[in-house]
Scaffold this motif. Structure first.
Motif, short mmCIF file in Angstrom:
data_model
loop_
_atom_site.label_atom_id
_atom_site.label_comp_id
_atom_site.label_asym_id
_atom_site.label_seq_id
_atom_site.Cartn_x
_atom_site.Cartn_y
_atom_site.Cartn_z
N GLN A 185 0.87 -1.18 0.00
CA GLN A 185 0.00 0.00 0.00
C GLN A 185 0.91 1.23 0.00
N LEU A 204 -3.52 4.03 -0.97
CA LEU A 204 -4.13 3.13 -1.95
C LEU A 204 -3.20 1.96 -2.23
N PRO A 246 -1.80 0.15 -5.26
CA PRO A 246 -1.70 0.42 -6.70
C PRO A 246 -2.23 -0.73 -7.54
N LEU A 302 3.12 3.55 -10.38
CA LEU A 302 1.84 4.21 -10.15
C LEU A 302 1.29 4.81 -11.44
N GLN A 303 0.01 4.63 -11.64
CA GLN A 303 -0.65 5.21 -12.80
C GLN A 303 -0.87 6.71 -12.58
N SER A 335 -3.49 8.50 -12.66
CA SER A 335 -4.64 8.77 -11.79
C SER A 335 -4.29 8.52 -10.31
N GLU A 336 -3.41 7.55 -10.06
CA GLU A 336 -3.00 7.27 -8.69
C GLU A 336 -2.08 8.36 -8.16
N LYS A 384 -4.35 11.21 -7.33
CA LYS A 384 -5.12 10.99 -6.12
C LYS A 384 -4.28 11.20 -4.87
#
Length: 207
Positions: free
Chosen positions: A162, A170, A172, A192-193, A195-196, A199
């Motif tokens: 995490q 989050l 991933p 990590l994308q 969007s991640e 966020k």
């Protein structure tokens, strides 16, 4: 530069570690120098393309210099990642300890520094008795687990990572489940994308 005592068997281990550290430092310095040279070459290519364009806009060399500039930029980005990796220092462990290590990066492998990494089970619950760690400037993290900790986790128990920041936590999408065993060295790389990153309000390391 590390101090090499060269006093035989008594200093063999420390001398070997010192020599390795010196080589690592030199590699990091050389990668950084080559990257700087590449960036300087890119500036020259862009400047020459601009000069030729002002003199004669249809000069075929303009496109050549601009293409070269893009190639050099990609090469410099690759050297930046290599430099990050070269700066990693893997912690020493005993034969009975377990090392879980890896990097947290963006999708282009650039480091995501100073984020919390927590060992969680398949339900997303933090593993009891294992404190979170923080990534360094290279995005590198390392958990060193004692045999009793690994036994408490249990053989075959599915785990994952995490990632957290002040903006949240989050697991991933790219995180892979794994198990741990005593005396094992496990590598878990996580990208990590976008969007991640958004966020968590994170930005990859920019140099």
């Amino acid at each position: 530069m590390a101090l090499i005592l060269n006093t035989g068997q008594n200093s063999y281990k420390s001398d070997l570690e010192g020599l390795f550290e010196t080589l690592q430092e030199q590699r990091s310095e050389l990668l950084s120098m080559v990257r700087d040279v590449q960036l300087a070459a890119r500036l020259l290519a862009v400047a020459e393309a601009r000069r030729l364009s002002e003199l004669a806009g249809d000069d075929p060399r303009v496109a050549h210099y601009l293409n070269s500039s893009d190639t050099i930029l990609r090469r410099a980005a690759a050297l930046e990642i290599e430099s990050e990796i070269a700066n990693i220092r893997v912690p020493p462990i005993t034969k009975s300890e377990t090392l879980l290590q890896g990097r947290i990066t963006d999708e282009s492998a650039r480091a995501t520094a100073h984020v919390a990494v927590t060992l969680v089970d398949e339900k997303g619950a933090p593993v009891v008795g294992v404190a979170s760690v923080e990534t360094d400037d290279s995005g590198y993290f390392a958990f060193i687990l004692q045999p009793a900790q690994v036994d408490a986790i249990g053989a075959g128990r599915k785990l994952t990572l995490q990632v957290g920041s002040a903006s949240g936590k989050l697991v991933p999408v790219a995180a892979q489940a794994f198990t741990l065993a005593s005396g094992e060295v496990k590598v878990s790389e996580t990208r990590l994308q976008p969007s991640e990153l958004e966020k968590l309000r994170l930005r990859p390391v920019q140099r």
